[in-house]
Scaffold this motif. Structure first.
Motif, PDB file in Angstrom:
ATOM      1  N   MET A 132      -8.423   1.303   9.367  1.00  0.00           N
ATOM      2  CA  MET A 132      -7.320   2.108   8.195  1.00  0.00           C
ATOM      3  C   MET A 132      -7.205   0.940   7.217  1.00  0.00           C
ATOM      4  SD  MET A 132      -3.563   3.483   9.207  1.00  0.00           S
ATOM      5  CE  MET A 132      -4.295   4.996   9.825  1.00  0.00           C
ATOM      6  N   THR A 133      -7.368   1.193   5.976  1.00  0.00           N
ATOM      7  CA  THR A 133      -7.157   0.437   4.854  1.00  0.00           C
ATOM      8  C   THR A 133      -5.643  -0.034   4.629  1.00  0.00           C
ATOM      9  OG1 THR A 133      -7.049   1.912   2.972  1.00  0.00           O
ATOM     10  CG2 THR A 133      -9.115   0.925   3.555  1.00  0.00           C
TER      11      THR A 133
ATOM     12  N   GLU B 108      -3.962   3.204   3.066  1.00  0.00           N
ATOM     13  CA  GLU B 108      -3.678   4.029   3.921  1.00  0.00           C
ATOM     14  C   GLU B 108      -2.392   3.954   4.961  1.00  0.00           C
ATOM     15  OE1 GLU B 108      -8.376   5.723   4.315  1.00  0.00           O
ATOM     16  OE2 GLU B 108      -7.693   4.138   5.651  1.00  0.00           O
ATOM     17  N   THR B 109      -2.551   2.627   5.277  1.00  0.00           N
ATOM     18  CA  THR B 109      -1.207   2.023   6.025  1.00  0.00           C
ATOM     19  C   THR B 109      -0.066   2.086   5.335  1.00  0.00           C
ATOM     20  OG1 THR B 109      -3.070   0.494   7.314  1.00  0.00           O
ATOM     21  CG2 THR B 109      -0.505   0.073   7.618  1.00  0.00           C
TER      22      THR B 109
ATOM     23  N   SER C  77       0.838   4.259   2.883  1.00  0.00           N
ATOM     24  CA  SER C  77       1.162   5.686   2.872  1.00  0.00           C
ATOM     25  C   SER C  77       1.435   5.977   4.112  1.00  0.00           C
ATOM     26  CB  SER C  77      -0.047   6.463   2.601  1.00  0.00           C
ATOM     27  OG  SER C  77       0.045   7.601   2.298  1.00  0.00           O
ATOM     28  N   TYR C  78       1.244   5.751   5.453  1.00  0.00           N
ATOM     29  CA  TYR C  78       1.829   6.142   6.521  1.00  0.00           C
ATOM     30  C   TYR C  78       3.103   5.604   6.796  1.00  0.00           C
ATOM     31  CZ  TYR C  78       1.692   7.553  11.188  1.00  0.00           C
ATOM     32  OH  TYR C  78       2.290   8.498  12.392  1.00  0.00           O
TER      33      TYR C  78
END
Length: 518
Positions: A60-61, A64-65, A67-68
């Motif tokens: 998980m880039t 991406e992290t 965004s979560y």
């Protein structure tokens, strides 16, 4: 001292141990993890004051992290750290509302600065603002004591407004009370200055005088017509200088300020006198004498500003501008503002377009009468905030955005300001005396005390008189007039309301700003 907690996610976290130890020595608790997935697990288990995310982690880039985390905790401060300087990564991170963006290789002070900027910003700004105002306090006090002319008072008022906005933003607590005391002192001295000089401004051709209401269009608007671009003259009724400075950053995102100036409202600082003076180019006594068909005095029930367009037409003619193609629009309701915006293409064919916005004046009156508005705007800061909120969602702001795309000039100004009144002042008059709380006009006026400017000879003040014994009396500083009968009612109802008509920095020194395309 509060200890802040930091979560740091990086697949090479062991190599960052010196940085982590540095932060821990500075008093921060750091939780290290090796991946985005681990960071998400930690965030679900506990709260962190700040999160450092490496962008280029396997699995998980960082994006991406990010965004979560933002989907579950949108207000969580996150700092993105990356080796890459690719523009699209920066843009995506910034678009995801990161708090900061750092590029490797990192150095300890770079990290500490980022942490302090995010976590200690408010405290540091507050402390710095306090210190700076304390240093400036003495300078302003000396300026108030030594002021000699109207330029001095403009500078003093601009400084007071600057610090009022700074202290409000920094939330410095007791410093606000100190500033209020300094403003009170300034208003006391300013009132004396007006008493000593106002008549000379109107009667002595050699007097050093400010720009006054009846000269506004001739000096600030008509010269722009020579540039052969449409001119939009926007008058926001009752707009104080501090209110303008609070909305200025919004306006300057779209238009550039070519001239940020002030002028002085005539007395009384009310729509009937000051705004009619703007559009007629005359002092009220001349309006009443030359245009009796348009002038409406305090003794008449009819609206006092119903003939602004007629006054403007005649002023244009007096200045050799009879052929000027112009429009006049008064906006009281949102629908009227939208109608002006819808007709913009047609307005651009005119030489001059005047738009009068009445919202801020309506707000001050509504705040007096509606208890909920008093609760929403209990002080100067909240009053500015409501005016700013209106502006952000108003057709006027939309109009300015659209004008920024056109070749034109925009002048924003007002007719007078307003002051929060706190001290009642007893006055006696007959039933024909006007109802304004900051000035009285009539005969047989009586009062005790010296917190007034008395105009026994209205003609010296450029004011009409209904009969031989007519006089005008103006309240000074933050006083308001109250009748001895019903005195307690007046005091309880009107204290801490925003009024205009009298003499104060807030009512008299007001903005006139020329804007152009960027």
């Amino acid at each position: 001292m509060q200890r802040y907690s930091i979560l740091w996610a990086d697949d090479e976290i062991d190599l960052l141990k010196p940085h982590i130890m540095f932060l821990e020595k500075k008093g921060y608790d750091v939780t290290p993890v090796n991946s985005g997935a681990d960071a998400i697990d930690k965030v679900s288990q506990q709260s962190f004051d700040i999160i450092f995310l490496d962008e280029n982690m396997p699995g998980m880039t960082g994006l991406e992290t990010l965004s979560y985390i933002k989907s579950s905790k949108p207000n969580q401060p996150v700092v993105m750290i990356t080796k890459s300087e690719e523009e699209h990564i920066m843009e995506e991170a910034i678009g995801s509302k990161i708090a900061d963006y750092l590029i490797k290789p990192l150095n300890p002070n770079q990290i500490l600065l980022s942490v302090k900027k995010i976590l200690d910003n408010k405290r540091l700004v507050s402390e710095k603002t306090n210190m700076n105002y304390q240093q400036e306090f003495r300078n302003i006090s000396m300026m108030v004591s030594d002021s000699r002319d109207y330029q001095d008072w403009v500078e003093i008022y601009k400084k007071l407004v600057y610090w009022e906005l700074e202290i409000m933003t920094a939330d410095t607590g007791s410093m606000g009370e100190v500033l209020t005391m300094q403003k009170d002192e300034a208003n006391s001295n300013f009132s004396k200055f007006i008493i000593d000089n106002y008549e000379d401004w109107l009667n002595d051709p050699k007097a050093d005088k400010p720009l006054l209401s009846h000269q506004l269009m001739k000096k600030k608007v008509f010269p722009l017509l020579k540039e052969k671009e449409p001119v939009f003259f926007i008058v926001i009724d009752n707009l104080r200088y501090d209110q303008w400075k609070s909305i200025e950053p919004l306006v300057t995102e779209y238009l550039s300020v070519e001239e940020d100036d002030t002028y002085f409202s005539i007395l009384p600082t009310t729509t009937a006198y000051a705004r009619n003076a703007i559009f007629s180019g005359m002092m009220p006594d001349k309006m009443a004498k030359i245009y009796p068909d348009l002038w409406r005095g305090d003794d008449e029930d009819e609206g006092k500003n119903l003939y602004e367009e007629d006054f403007l037409k005649r002023q244009l003619k007096q200045n050799g501008l009879a052929d000027t193609k112009f429009s006049y629009n008064k906006v009281i309701h949102t629908s009227q503002g939208k109608s002006v915006n819808d007709s913009l293409n047609n307005l651009l064919n005119n030489d001059l377009n005047v738009v009068v916005y009445n919202f801020v004046d309506m707000l001050s009156h509504a705040r007096t009468e509606v208890e909920m508005l008093k609760e929403l705007a209990p002080d100067e800061s909240a009053y500015r905030s409501i005016a700013k909120s209106w502006f952000v969602h108003s057709p006027l702001f939309e109009l300015l955005k659209r004008l920024s795309e056109k070749k034109c000039k925009v002048v924003i100004s007002t007719d007078h300001g307003t002051i929060r009144v706190r001290r009642p002042f007893k006055i006696i008059g007959d039933r024909n005396v006007n109802t304004n709380l900051r000035y009285k006009q009539g005969k047989n006026l009586n009062w005790d005390g010296n917190h007034v400017l008395e105009a026994r000879h209205p003609d010296k003040f450029g004011l009409p008189k209904l009969n031989v014994s007519t006089a005008y009396v103006f309240a000074l500083e933050d006083h308001f007039f109250a009748y001895p009968n019903n005195y307690n009612y007046y005091v309880n109802y009107y204290r801490d309301t925003f009024q205009h008509g009298g003499i104060s920095l807030e009512e008299i020194i007001i903005p006139v700003v020329t804007l152009g395309n960027k």
